[in-house]
Scaffold this motif. Sequence first.
Motif, PDB file in Angstrom:
ATOM      1  N   LEU A  43     -11.800  72.968  89.959  1.00 22.20           N
ATOM      2  CA  LEU A  43     -10.515  72.608  89.368  1.00 22.20           C
ATOM      3  C   LEU A  43      -9.409  72.587  90.421  1.00 22.20           C
ATOM      4  O   LEU A  43      -8.581  71.690  90.436  1.00 22.20           O
ATOM      5  N   CYS A  44      -9.424  73.562  91.320  1.00 21.25           N
ATOM      6  CA  CYS A  44      -8.333  73.632  92.305  1.00 21.25           C
ATOM      7  C   CYS A  44      -8.647  72.846  93.568  1.00 21.25           C
ATOM      8  O   CYS A  44      -7.827  72.785  94.474  1.00 21.25           O
ATOM      9  N   CYS A 161      -3.482  76.409  89.447  1.00 21.41           N
ATOM     10  CA  CYS A 161      -4.436  76.115  90.528  1.00 21.41           C
ATOM     11  C   CYS A 161      -3.716  75.810  91.830  1.00 21.41           C
ATOM     12  O   CYS A 161      -4.320  75.835  92.905  1.00 21.41           O
ATOM     13  N   ALA A 162      -2.419  75.504  91.734  1.00 20.55           N
ATOM     14  CA  ALA A 162      -1.544  75.239  92.891  1.00 20.55           C
ATOM     15  C   ALA A 162      -1.885  73.948  93.617  1.00 20.55           C
ATOM     16  O   ALA A 162      -1.437  73.736  94.746  1.00 20.55           O
ATOM     17  N   ARG A 163      -2.649  73.064  93.004  1.00 18.76           N
ATOM     18  CA  ARG A 163      -2.923  71.792  93.667  1.00 18.76           C
ATOM     19  C   ARG A 163      -1.636  71.005  93.894  1.00 18.76           C
ATOM     20  O   ARG A 163      -1.446  70.378  94.945  1.00 18.76           O
ATOM     21  N   CYS A 164      -0.738  71.032  92.917  1.00 18.83           N
ATOM     22  CA  CYS A 164       0.501  70.263  93.044  1.00 18.83           C
ATOM     23  C   CYS A 164       1.393  70.811  94.147  1.00 18.83           C
ATOM     24  O   CYS A 164       1.950  70.052  94.953  1.00 18.83           O
ATOM     25  N   THR A 165       1.539  72.132  94.219  1.00 20.50           N
ATOM     26  CA  THR A 165       2.402  72.716  95.241  1.00 20.50           C
ATOM     27  C   THR A 165       1.789  72.556  96.629  1.00 20.50           C
ATOM     28  O   THR A 165       2.499  72.331  97.609  1.00 20.50           O
ATOM     29  N   ARG A 166       0.470  72.669  96.711  1.00 21.35           N
ATOM     30  CA  ARG A 166      -0.199  72.485  98.004  1.00 21.35           C
ATOM     31  C   ARG A 166      -0.121  71.036  98.454  1.00 21.35           C
ATOM     32  O   ARG A 166       0.071  70.746  99.643  1.00 21.35           O
ATOM     33  N   THR A 187       4.849  80.422  87.385  1.00 18.24           N
ATOM     34  CA  THR A 187       4.984  79.024  86.954  1.00 18.24           C
ATOM     35  C   THR A 187       5.233  78.136  88.169  1.00 18.24           C
ATOM     36  O   THR A 187       5.379  78.614  89.288  1.00 18.24           O
ATOM     37  N   ILE A 188       5.269  76.850  87.927  1.00 19.15           N
ATOM     38  CA  ILE A 188       5.601  75.876  88.971  1.00 19.15           C
ATOM     39  C   ILE A 188       7.093  75.603  88.886  1.00 19.15           C
ATOM     40  O   ILE A 188       7.575  75.108  87.873  1.00 19.15           O
ATOM     41  N   CYS A 211      -3.047  66.875  89.684  1.00 20.40           N
ATOM     42  CA  CYS A 211      -3.102  67.885  88.613  1.00 20.40           C
ATOM     43  C   CYS A 211      -4.375  67.724  87.788  1.00 20.40           C
ATOM     44  O   CYS A 211      -4.632  66.642  87.252  1.00 20.40           O
ATOM     45  N   PRO A 212      -5.192  68.785  87.637  1.00 19.13           N
ATOM     46  CA  PRO A 212      -6.468  68.642  86.933  1.00 19.13           C
ATOM     47  C   PRO A 212      -6.391  68.793  85.418  1.00 19.13           C
ATOM     48  O   PRO A 212      -7.376  68.542  84.721  1.00 19.13           O
TER      49      PRO A 212
END
Length: 364
Positions: A43-44, A161-166, A187-188, A211-212
Amino acid sequence: MNYPNQKRVETFSIEINGKSCRAISGETVVDVARREGIEIPTLCHDTRLEPAGACRVCLVEVEGQRRLQPGCAWKVQPEMKVTTESDRIEKHRTILYSMYMADHQLDETGLPVATGNGNQLRELCKTIDPLPLEPVKAPRAGRPEDVNPYIEFNPELCILCARCTRYCDEVEAVNAITLSNRGGETTIATAGNRGLLDTTCELCGGCIATCPTGALIEKKAPVNLVTLETEVTRSTCNFCGVGCQLDLHTHNDRVVKITSPEPGETLNDGNLCVKGRFAYDFIHHEDRITTPLVRGADGELHPATWEEALTAVASGLNAVKEKHGADSLGFISSSRCTGEENYLMQKLSRAVFGTNNVHQCAAT
């Protein structure tokens, strides 16, 4: 010839589920498994990002390790033996997915809600018989006052999962969003919870693409996009000369959404800018010119066929050349055109009309 600074690539064999697999030094278990057609759920994970091991979905058994290890981050070693499917792993996934579901917005069927941007967690949860856990109400904050025209965040679908921030940090390098707060309130967020228009955000929409779970979605896309029957057509973005590939989602012959191909498929590696992803309103705009126009003797523009329009252009250019000479003409092309089209423009200028007065906007 060996160069002093040339990095030597070391290859060796590892074993995954009893199968001998070729591996390269520096690769992870997920890298090797996917190349061998062995599916490890994640997921991440995003191939464009450094492994984070945040979602714990990809845990596998590594011989000699007491605990399950994250396949997306665990680097391979010679003679390593990995198991991706076992009773222990199945039990772990059942508990993990059930915990995610307890802290996630569900639909009437009891599964994580479907969104127009998809929900990978929903698909994973279909593979288990979830545990009857009590729902968790985490007080994660959203940004309902954010008036940016493109990106919407729903904290109820976020799994951190922090995919967006990464992605915002490692790919775009703008750091507009980040993980904020602690515990159940994580939160984001943006600095000072500002709207994206008041941050360094470039509105590229890459956070939506990575984003998953659909916690980040496109505001412009139809609300009922998930239920629409859409046709997907691969095309080339025409906003600049890079040639980014994109997928047009159409319904009833109208573009309702644009997405980027999967990372690694095309030259833009799954990335698009704000224009490529969101600036498609012109396609069906009522003021768009859809047929050639030729100015008549009355001074007004009138619809014409392509043959009539091209004849008018050729006649006008030849008339100017005959009266004032070839160097009185100038030809300007666009970076939105292909390399072949720009080549033909300069050939038209030099070979047909005999002038070197040709320019292309990307040269400035």
